[in-house]
Design a protein around this motif. Structure first.
Motif, mmCIF file in Angstrom:
data_model
loop_
_atom_site.group_PDB
_atom_site.id
_atom_site.type_symbol
_atom_site.label_atom_id
_atom_site.label_comp_id
_atom_site.label_asym_id
_atom_site.label_seq_id
_atom_site.Cartn_x
_atom_site.Cartn_y
_atom_site.Cartn_z
ATOM 1 N N GLU A 66 0.811 -1.219 0.000
ATOM 2 C CA GLU A 66 0.000 0.000 0.000
ATOM 3 C C GLU A 66 0.849 1.276 0.000
ATOM 4 O O GLU A 66 0.329 2.373 -0.165
ATOM 5 C CB GLU A 66 -0.941 0.014 1.209
ATOM 6 N N MET A 67 2.160 1.140 0.170
ATOM 7 C CA MET A 67 3.026 2.311 0.241
ATOM 8 C C MET A 67 3.118 3.030 -1.096
ATOM 9 O O MET A 67 3.108 2.402 -2.158
ATOM 10 C CB MET A 67 4.438 1.919 0.695
ATOM 11 N N ASP A 68 3.229 4.346 -1.034
ATOM 12 C CA ASP A 68 3.433 5.175 -2.210
ATOM 13 C C ASP A 68 4.814 4.882 -2.801
ATOM 14 O O ASP A 68 5.764 4.573 -2.067
ATOM 15 C CB ASP A 68 3.342 6.647 -1.792
ATOM 16 N N ALA A 69 4.947 5.003 -4.116
ATOM 17 C CA ALA A 69 6.212 4.713 -4.788
ATOM 18 C C ALA A 69 7.356 5.587 -4.272
ATOM 19 O O ALA A 69 8.494 5.120 -4.131
ATOM 20 C CB ALA A 69 6.056 4.883 -6.297
ATOM 21 N N ALA A 70 7.073 6.853 -3.973
ATOM 22 C CA ALA A 70 8.120 7.739 -3.450
ATOM 23 C C ALA A 70 8.605 7.259 -2.083
ATOM 24 O O ALA A 70 9.800 7.352 -1.769
ATOM 25 C CB ALA A 70 7.608 9.171 -3.368
ATOM 26 N N ASP A 71 7.705 6.736 -1.277
ATOM 27 C CA ASP A 71 8.095 6.205 0.026
ATOM 28 C C ASP A 71 8.901 4.912 -0.121
ATOM 29 O O ASP A 71 9.871 4.695 0.606
ATOM 30 C CB ASP A 71 6.869 5.976 0.910
ATOM 31 N N ILE A 72 8.523 4.073 -1.063
ATOM 32 C CA ILE A 72 9.299 2.854 -1.335
ATOM 33 C C ILE A 72 10.728 3.244 -1.693
ATOM 34 O O ILE A 72 11.692 2.666 -1.190
ATOM 35 C CB ILE A 72 8.661 2.019 -2.473
ATOM 36 N N GLU A 73 10.871 4.227 -2.563
ATOM 37 C CA GLU A 73 12.192 4.693 -2.990
ATOM 38 C C GLU A 73 12.997 5.222 -1.799
ATOM 39 O O GLU A 73 14.172 4.899 -1.638
ATOM 40 C CB GLU A 73 12.037 5.782 -4.051
ATOM 41 N N GLY A 74 12.356 6.020 -0.942
ATOM 42 C CA GLY A 74 13.040 6.560 0.228
ATOM 43 C C GLY A 74 13.491 5.484 1.193
ATOM 44 O O GLY A 74 14.622 5.518 1.699
ATOM 45 N N VAL A 75 12.634 4.523 1.449
ATOM 46 C CA VAL A 75 12.973 3.427 2.361
ATOM 47 C C VAL A 75 14.053 2.535 1.744
ATOM 48 O O VAL A 75 14.973 2.092 2.441
ATOM 49 C CB VAL A 75 11.708 2.621 2.742
ATOM 50 N N ALA A 76 13.974 2.284 0.445
ATOM 51 C CA ALA A 76 14.984 1.466 -0.231
ATOM 52 C C ALA A 76 16.363 2.110 -0.118
ATOM 53 O O ALA A 76 17.366 1.416 0.073
ATOM 54 C CB ALA A 76 14.605 1.248 -1.695
ATOM 55 N N THR A 77 16.422 3.431 -0.197
ATOM 56 C CA THR A 77 17.692 4.142 -0.058
ATOM 57 C C THR A 77 18.275 3.936 1.338
ATOM 58 O O THR A 77 19.479 3.730 1.498
ATOM 59 C CB THR A 77 17.500 5.643 -0.356
ATOM 60 N N ILE A 78 17.422 3.963 2.349
ATOM 61 C CA ILE A 78 17.877 3.719 3.723
ATOM 62 C C ILE A 78 18.428 2.302 3.854
ATOM 63 O O ILE A 78 19.506 2.085 4.417
ATOM 64 C CB ILE A 78 16.730 3.938 4.729
ATOM 65 N N ILE A 79 17.713 1.331 3.319
ATOM 66 C CA ILE A 79 18.141 -0.070 3.411
ATOM 67 C C ILE A 79 19.477 -0.262 2.702
ATOM 68 O O ILE A 79 20.371 -0.943 3.208
ATOM 69 C CB ILE A 79 17.058 -1.015 2.854
ATOM 70 N N GLU A 80 19.621 0.343 1.543
ATOM 71 C CA GLU A 80 20.887 0.214 0.823
ATOM 72 C C GLU A 80 22.031 0.818 1.621
ATOM 73 O O GLU A 80 23.154 0.322 1.593
ATOM 74 C CB GLU A 80 20.773 0.848 -0.555
ATOM 75 N N GLY A 81 21.749 1.880 2.369
ATOM 76 C CA GLY A 81 22.760 2.452 3.249
ATOM 77 C C GLY A 81 23.161 1.493 4.360
ATOM 78 O O GLY A 81 24.325 1.451 4.773
ATOM 79 N N PHE A 82 22.203 0.700 4.845
ATOM 80 C CA PHE A 82 22.497 -0.295 5.876
ATOM 81 C C PHE A 82 23.507 -1.328 5.371
ATOM 82 O O PHE A 82 24.341 -1.808 6.121
ATOM 83 C CB PHE A 82 21.235 -1.058 6.287
ATOM 84 N N ILE A 83 23.370 -1.700 4.094
ATOM 85 C CA ILE A 83 24.238 -2.777 3.575
ATOM 86 C C ILE A 83 25.382 -2.248 2.718
ATOM 87 O O ILE A 83 26.105 -3.010 2.103
ATOM 88 C CB ILE A 83 23.413 -3.843 2.822
ATOM 89 N N GLY A 84 25.519 -0.927 2.668
ATOM 90 C CA GLY A 84 26.670 -0.337 1.997
ATOM 91 C C GLY A 84 26.579 -0.210 0.499
ATOM 92 O O GLY A 84 27.584 0.020 -0.157
ATOM 93 N N LYS A 85 25.400 -0.361 -0.077
ATOM 94 C CA LYS A 85 25.245 -0.197 -1.523
ATOM 95 C C LYS A 85 24.930 1.249 -1.838
ATOM 96 O O LYS A 85 24.222 1.917 -1.103
ATOM 97 C CB LYS A 85 24.111 -1.070 -2.068
ATOM 98 N N LYS A 86 25.453 1.713 -2.941
ATOM 99 C CA LYS A 86 25.147 3.056 -3.408
ATOM 100 C C LYS A 86 24.150 2.959 -4.552
ATOM 101 O O LYS A 86 24.299 2.128 -5.442
ATOM 102 C CB LYS A 86 26.410 3.761 -3.922
ATOM 103 N N ARG A 87 23.115 3.801 -4.517
ATOM 104 C CA ARG A 87 22.143 3.854 -5.607
ATOM 105 C C ARG A 87 22.727 4.664 -6.737
ATOM 106 O O ARG A 87 23.322 5.709 -6.505
ATOM 107 C CB ARG A 87 20.842 4.490 -5.141
ATOM 108 N N PRO A 88 22.558 4.225 -7.979
ATOM 109 C CA PRO A 88 23.045 5.027 -9.100
ATOM 110 C C PRO A 88 22.274 6.332 -9.189
ATOM 111 O O PRO A 88 21.075 6.378 -8.939
ATOM 112 C CB PRO A 88 22.783 4.147 -10.326
ATOM 113 N N ARG A 89 22.968 7.396 -9.519
ATOM 114 C CA ARG A 89 22.317 8.704 -9.691
ATOM 115 C C ARG A 89 21.572 8.720 -10.998
ATOM 116 O O ARG A 89 22.027 8.210 -12.002
ATOM 117 C CB ARG A 89 23.348 9.835 -9.681
ATOM 118 N N ARG A 90 20.388 9.343 -11.003
ATOM 119 C CA ARG A 90 19.581 9.427 -12.238
ATOM 120 C C ARG A 90 19.697 10.784 -12.833
ATOM 121 O O ARG A 90 19.883 11.753 -12.265
ATOM 122 C CB ARG A 90 18.133 9.123 -11.921
#
Length: 90
Positions: A66-90
Motif C-alpha cells: 500500500e506504500m506510495d512509490a516515493a516512500d518505497i524509494e526513500g525506504v529502499a535508499t535507507i536499506i541500501e545504506g544499511f548494507i553499503g550499496k550506493k544507488r546510481p544517480r539518475r
C-alpha cells in the motif's frame, strides 16, 4: 567512531492504512546476515525490496504493497545504506 543506530524511522510522504490503523512513519531495524540469506530466495527486483521492507519493519506484505512509490524509494535508499550499496544517480 559512534555505533550505527539500531533502527531508523522514515516519515512517510503518504500515510498508509492497514490492519485498521493509519501509519505515518515506518521504523526499520538494521539488516542482519539471515536477512541477506533469506533475500536470495526472493525473485530479483522489486520483490526483494518489498521483502526487505516487510522483514525490517515488521509490516505485513499487504501494508508494504500500500506504500506510495516515493516512500518505497526513500525506504529502499535507507536499506541500501544499511548494507553499503550506493544507488546510481539518475
Amino acid at each position: 567512531m559512534a555505533a550505527p543506530a539500531k533502527e531508523t524511522i522514515y516519515k512517510l510522504l503518504v500515510p498508509v492504512t492497514f490492519e485498521g490503523s493509519e501509519r505515518t512513519e515506518i521504523k526499520l531495524r538494521r539488516v542482519k546476515a539471515r536477512d541477506i540469506r533469506d533475500l536470495e530466495r526472493e525473485d530479483a527486483g522489486s520483490a526483494q525490496t518489498f521483502f526487505l521492507i516487510s522483514r525490517l519493519s515488521g509490516w505485513p506484505p499487504e501494508g508494504v504493497e500500500e506504500m506510495d512509490a516515493a516512500d518505497i524509494e526513500g525506504v529502499a535508499t535507507i536499506i541500501e545504506g544499511f548494507i553499503g550499496k550506493k544507488r546510481p544517480r539518475r
